[in-house]
Design a protein around this motif. Structure first.
Motif, PDB file in Angstrom:
ATOM      1  N   LEU A 194      -3.648  -0.518  -7.117  1.00 46.43           N
ATOM      2  CA  LEU A 194      -3.146   0.524  -7.970  1.00 46.43           C
ATOM      3  C   LEU A 194      -1.826   0.305  -8.175  1.00 46.43           C
ATOM      4  CD1 LEU A 194      -3.718   3.119  -4.425  1.00 46.43           C
ATOM      5  CD2 LEU A 194      -4.424   2.642  -6.882  1.00 46.43           C
ATOM      6  N   TRP A 247      -6.830  -3.002  -1.498  1.00 47.60           N
ATOM      7  CA  TRP A 247      -6.362  -2.346  -2.684  1.00 47.60           C
ATOM      8  C   TRP A 247      -5.519  -1.299  -3.045  1.00 47.60           C
ATOM      9  CZ3 TRP A 247     -11.603  -2.602  -0.534  1.00 47.60           C
ATOM     10  CH2 TRP A 247     -12.560  -1.608  -1.659  1.00 47.60           C
ATOM     11  N   GLY A 248      -4.173  -1.661  -1.578  1.00 52.27           N
ATOM     12  CA  GLY A 248      -2.934  -0.990  -2.225  1.00 52.27           C
ATOM     13  C   GLY A 248      -2.280  -1.413  -3.854  1.00 52.27           C
ATOM     14  N   TYR A 262      -7.403   8.432  -2.169  1.00 48.95           N
ATOM     15  CA  TYR A 262      -7.666   7.238  -2.062  1.00 48.95           C
ATOM     16  C   TYR A 262      -7.444   5.995  -1.181  1.00 48.95           C
ATOM     17  CZ  TYR A 262     -10.014   4.448  -5.666  1.00 48.95           C
ATOM     18  OH  TYR A 262     -10.531   3.346  -6.222  1.00 48.95           O
ATOM     19  N   ALA A 263      -5.788   5.365  -1.293  1.00 51.71           N
ATOM     20  CA  ALA A 263      -5.904   4.336  -1.026  1.00 51.71           C
ATOM     21  C   ALA A 263      -6.323   3.947   0.361  1.00 51.71           C
ATOM     22  CB  ALA A 263      -4.402   4.491  -1.543  1.00 51.71           C
ATOM     23  N   LEU A 287       0.523  -1.432   0.214  1.00 50.61           N
ATOM     24  CA  LEU A 287       0.007   0.114  -0.182  1.00 50.61           C
ATOM     25  C   LEU A 287       1.053   1.123   0.708  1.00 50.61           C
ATOM     26  CD1 LEU A 287      -2.685   1.441   0.502  1.00 50.61           C
ATOM     27  CD2 LEU A 287      -1.974   1.425   2.958  1.00 50.61           C
ATOM     28  N   TRP A 311      -7.279  -2.477   3.158  1.00 49.21           N
ATOM     29  CA  TRP A 311      -6.084  -1.371   2.757  1.00 49.21           C
ATOM     30  C   TRP A 311      -4.881  -2.666   2.098  1.00 49.21           C
ATOM     31  CZ3 TRP A 311      -5.008   0.892   7.874  1.00 49.21           C
ATOM     32  CH2 TRP A 311      -5.880   1.474   8.378  1.00 49.21           C
ATOM     33  N   ILE A 326      -3.717  10.434  -4.244  1.00 51.42           N
ATOM     34  CA  ILE A 326      -3.967   9.252  -4.858  1.00 51.42           C
ATOM     35  C   ILE A 326      -3.212   8.507  -3.023  1.00 51.42           C
ATOM     36  CG2 ILE A 326      -2.144   6.972  -5.103  1.00 51.42           C
ATOM     37  CD1 ILE A 326      -3.133   7.798  -7.105  1.00 51.42           C
ATOM     38  N   TYR A 327      -3.065   9.343  -2.218  1.00 47.89           N
ATOM     39  CA  TYR A 327      -3.162   9.116  -0.307  1.00 47.89           C
ATOM     40  C   TYR A 327      -4.360   8.850  -0.404  1.00 47.89           C
ATOM     41  CZ  TYR A 327       2.305   8.966  -0.531  1.00 47.89           C
ATOM     42  OH  TYR A 327       3.261   8.809  -0.345  1.00 47.89           O
ATOM     43  N   SER A 366       1.880   3.383  -3.165  1.00 49.14           N
ATOM     44  CA  SER A 366       1.074   4.781  -3.798  1.00 49.14           C
ATOM     45  C   SER A 366       1.935   5.718  -3.997  1.00 49.14           C
ATOM     46  CB  SER A 366      -0.026   4.642  -1.452  1.00 49.14           C
ATOM     47  OG  SER A 366      -0.553   3.848  -1.980  1.00 49.14           O
ATOM     48  N   THR A 367       3.444   5.436  -3.119  1.00 46.32           N
ATOM     49  CA  THR A 367       3.959   6.656  -3.185  1.00 46.32           C
ATOM     50  C   THR A 367       4.633   6.342  -4.131  1.00 46.32           C
ATOM     51  OG1 THR A 367       4.548   5.921  -0.712  1.00 46.32           O
ATOM     52  CG2 THR A 367       5.910   7.459  -1.604  1.00 46.32           C
ATOM     53  N   VAL A 410       2.553   8.401  -6.759  1.00 49.15           N
ATOM     54  CA  VAL A 410       2.436   9.780  -6.780  1.00 49.15           C
ATOM     55  C   VAL A 410       3.301  10.539  -7.870  1.00 49.15           C
ATOM     56  CG1 VAL A 410       2.560  11.844  -5.114  1.00 49.15           C
ATOM     57  CG2 VAL A 410       1.157   9.293  -4.549  1.00 49.15           C
TER      58      VAL A 410
END
Length: 271
Positions: A201, A197-198, A169-170, A120, A194, A166-167, A124-125, A128
């Motif tokens: 992405l 879903w992570g 949403y995640a 996650l 989490w 993004i953060y 996510s990072t 971004v």
């Protein structure tokens, strides 16, 4: 005349005396809770007695006479409480990344024993920075293709928008679905949501690299394929948890949100 025996005198009070060895019966009282696992959130830093997860502490009552503290949020503010959610190796991560690209609906089964937050946060990072930097590159290529004399400047606001989107949403979307399905009797933990879903992405990272191509038709095709694939991954994995309660609308909402994220990335960063 026989000398008196002093072997039976108590010696525990004498200086330098050795304490008695703890028997197996007493040692068993301080064993860790066998049901402690990595699926409990928030992390329980004071669990014991009647607690069903988290960590065993030295202050936990072991004789069953004192009140057993329930699950609390004390562990939420301890960094060490989260190390259990990063207990994955390269093979685990690669396997889960691959599963997100080939949705089969068994992702929850794969992570049941060891859900993680590494995917996650890392995905996510990465997403971004990828959509912000490559979005600027795409804007540059598009502007130069239209008119090579137009001056172009790097838009730093892309990073701010991508981070919030993004953060947000995640972390918020899985939390919302978790609370909703918990209300209807689902037993899936928040960490599982989490985690799933992570990894959903990950495909957006790949598509963002391809969206640099300065052809609008190609960009929309990539966006549609990405949205469908990501929505299928989330939908297939949520399907088994919503069928029992006839919550088809929840399944549809999850798929729509995934598809909407793909449209948002294309429209805002690769227009």
């Amino acid at each position: 005349m026989a000398e008196p025996s002093y072997t039976s005198l108590p010696t525990s009070h004498l200086p330098g005396s050795v304490p008695a060895v703890i028997t197996e019966e007493r040692a068993s009282a301080v064993k860790h809770d066998p049901e402690a696992n990595m699926q409990i959130f928030p992390p329980n830093s004071g669990g014991g007695g009647g607690s069903r997860g988290g960590y065993q502490t030295l202050t936990s009552p072991s004789d069953g006479n004192g009140p057993a503290p329930g699950n609390n949020w004390n562990g939420t503010f301890s960094v060490s409480s989260y190390t259990q959610y990063f207990n994955v190796d390269t093979d685990d991560v690669v396997n889960r990344l691959t599963s997100s690209l080939y949705p089969t609906g068994d992702f929850f089964r794969k992570i049941e024993a060891n859900p993680d937050l590494y995917g996650l946060i890392w995905i996510s990072t990465t997403l971004v920075f990828v959509i912000a930097s490559f979005g600027n590159c795409a804007t540059y290529l598009t502007s130069k293709k239209t008119d090579s004399t137009i001056s172009w400047s790097f838009d730093v606001n892309y990073f701010q928008v991508s981070a919030m989107a993004i953060y947000g949403y995640a972390f918020i979307v899985p939390l919302g679905f978790y609370l909703l399905l918990q209300y209807f009797g689902s037993r899936v933990g928040l960490i599982h949501f989490w985690c799933m879903w992570g990894y959903s992405l990950f495909i957006f990272i790949i598509s963002s690299l391809l969206l640099v191509i300065p052809v609008n038709f190609v960009r929309w095709t990539i966006t549609l394929v990405t949205g469908v694939a990501s929505a299928a991954f989330v939908g297939l994995n949520l399907k088994s948890h919503v069928e029992l309660n006839d919550l088809t609308i929840v399944l549809v909402a999850a798929c729509v949100l995934q598809f909407a994220l793909a449209i948002f990335i294309k429209s805002w960063f690769f227009h």
